[in-house]
Scaffold this motif. Structure first.
Motif, mmCIF file in Angstrom:
data_model
loop_
_atom_site.group_PDB
_atom_site.id
_atom_site.type_symbol
_atom_site.label_atom_id
_atom_site.label_comp_id
_atom_site.label_asym_id
_atom_site.label_seq_id
_atom_site.Cartn_x
_atom_site.Cartn_y
_atom_site.Cartn_z
ATOM 1 N N GLU A 119 0.812 -1.544 0.130
ATOM 2 C CA GLU A 119 -0.177 -0.068 -0.178
ATOM 3 C C GLU A 119 0.594 1.216 0.261
ATOM 4 O O GLU A 119 1.088 2.064 -0.605
ATOM 5 N N ARG A 120 1.817 1.089 0.673
ATOM 6 C CA ARG A 120 2.790 2.937 0.759
ATOM 7 C C ARG A 120 3.656 2.712 -0.272
ATOM 8 O O ARG A 120 3.694 3.658 -1.339
ATOM 9 N N LEU A 121 3.767 1.709 -1.100
ATOM 10 C CA LEU A 121 4.341 1.922 -2.681
ATOM 11 C C LEU A 121 3.041 2.435 -3.611
ATOM 12 O O LEU A 121 3.048 3.248 -4.499
ATOM 13 N N LYS A 122 1.892 1.675 -3.144
ATOM 14 C CA LYS A 122 0.713 2.428 -4.525
ATOM 15 C C LYS A 122 0.822 3.861 -4.315
ATOM 16 O O LYS A 122 0.212 4.589 -5.625
ATOM 17 N N ALA A 123 0.924 3.654 -2.894
ATOM 18 C CA ALA A 123 0.481 5.325 -2.606
ATOM 19 C C ALA A 123 1.672 6.779 -3.405
ATOM 20 O O ALA A 123 0.903 7.364 -3.291
ATOM 21 N N PHE A 124 2.430 5.863 -4.029
ATOM 22 C CA PHE A 124 3.586 7.176 -4.079
ATOM 23 C C PHE A 124 2.372 7.235 -5.920
ATOM 24 O O PHE A 124 2.861 8.720 -6.307
#
Length: 415
Positions: free
Chosen positions: A29-34
């Motif tokens: 989810e952190r990576l998708k947020a970018f």
């Protein structure tokens, strides 16, 4: 390498409840947020450009961006609070003040398109110089998701953690203090990145946990010599940025004036691909240019060269180039001439008008360049316009000009 700081990092990584393990690593989810936040920032920029941004945080594209950021719990809790519109305090002053709103949009546009650290730091310094009430280093939390290896996020817990870890007194709302804090973060992260990551979110998480008192420390990990070195580096870079800004401002002013003229008398205009995010007196070149360079029938390399010409006028709603302009200051005038000649030979049956826009003090140099045999013995005709004439007559040309022929009134040609 500071062994004590390394020990703190080891504890930070081994504790399953720290930011490092709960947010930074193994988190899709952190990576998708970018990706989501980056797209959202583009929407903010576009909404400000077309006047649909509104006069409140609520319901705006900026609210969407900040909501996406605050969903990244841990480090970013409360990231949206500094952007709430507080009517009694009139902060942050980017909603009802149109000039500040546009400046904020242009700042985001320049940062999202930046490819180098120096470009981003310059834009932060310029934003700070505007002194927009209530718009401070909280913006860094947005910039982090655009450039995670360059800009660390900033909030109360991170600043408190930094001050605790390095025995410092960074102020939360100061851009200059943030830049100093960032330099120390970068330096220490470079020393220990094999223990953490190139992504500054890992180090920011450490500071956050220290600030939230999840990790307790007591020793000073920055020597007086290191602190003095960093202070000198920041002062030197600031001076270089200001000097470079003055040089670029003159170039951008002339681009803006010639684009404004073209737009005023009915042409579609566009700036060089690498200049569209520049602005003059708060007015971004991109705000008066067409969104993208029209399709033209040339090979790939020539196309790339043409898109780097400082300013081009097209016939309205077409891909027909009618005028091209190279603005010269301290760079080689001949390189600008070569770009114009490439354009000229690309359209032998539809010849555009070619112009150099030059500082008054370089007129003799331009005459010598235009008298080169390769130019003089060809059928290419390149006019030149002095900075002083363009500045003096810009408004009158915008008011009374009907087509490109009006430029003959202020241009010169070498016979």
């Amino acid at each position: 390498m500071s062994q004590d700081l390394k020990s703190i990092i080891d504890g930070y990584k081994s504790d399953e409840e720290t930011v490092y393990n709960s947010w930074f690593v193994n988190n899709d989810e952190r990576l998708k947020a970018f990706r989501t936040i980056r797209r959202g920032v583009f929407d903010v920029i576009q909404d400000i450009k077309n006047g649909s941004f509104g006069n409140d945080f609520k319901g705006s594209s900026l609210e969407f961006v900040l909501n996406c950021i605050t969903e990244q719990k841990q480090v970013f809790k409360g990231a949206s609070h500094p952007f709430y519109w507080k009517p009694k305090l009139r902060i942050p002053d980017i909603y009802e003040n149109e000039e500040n709103k546009v400046a904020f949009g242009q700042f985001l546009e320049k940062c999202i398109n930046a490819t180098k650290e120096e470009q981003i730091i310059k834009e932060i310094i310029l934003l700070d110089q505007r002194k927009i009430k209530g718009l401070g280093p909280a913006v860094a939390s947005i910039l982090y998701f655009l450039h995670p290896t360059i800009i660390p996020p900033c909030n109360t817990a991170i600043v408190n953690g930094f001050n605790t870890l390095f025995k410092d007194k960074v102020k939360l709302g100061s851009w200059s203090d943030y830049l100093r804090m960032r330099e120390i973060i970068i330096e220490k992260n470079d020393e220990l990145k094999s223990e953490l990551s190139n992504d500054l979110g890992a180090f920011a998480g450490l500071l956050f946990d220290v600030g939230e008192k999840k990790l307790l420390i007591s020793d000073d990990h920055l020597s007086d010599e290191e602190r003095t070195k960093i202070e000198k580096k920041i002062k030197k870079r600031h001076k270089e940025v200001v000097s470079e800004m003055e040089e670029e401002d003159l170039h951008t002013e002339m681009q803006h004036r010639i684009l404004t003229i073209g737009n005023s008398i009915g042409y579609d205009v566009i700036a060089a691909a690498n200049d569209k995010s520049r602005c003059h007196n708060g007015n971004s070149l991109s705000f008066i240019c067409v969104d993208k360079f029209p399709e033209i029938d040339v090979d790939k390399d020539t196309y790339k060269t043409i898109t780097l010409i400082d300013a081009i006028w097209f016939e309205k709603d077409s891909n027909k180039i009618t005028c091209a302009f190279e603005v010269e200051k301290s760079t080689s005038i001949y390189s600008g001439i070569l770009r114009l000649t490439d354009l000229y030979y690309s359209f032998p049956n539809n010849l555009p008008s070619l112009y150099l826009i030059i500082p008054d003090k370089r007129e003799k140099e331009v005459i010598l360049q235009l008298q080169r045999p390769s130019i003089k013995n060809s059928d290419i005709e390149i006019h030149y316009i002095l900075f002083s004439d363009l500045r003096k007559d810009c408004d009158a040309i915008c008011k009374f000009g009907e087509d490109k022929d009006i430029l003959k009134k202020i241009s010169k040609v070498v016979n």
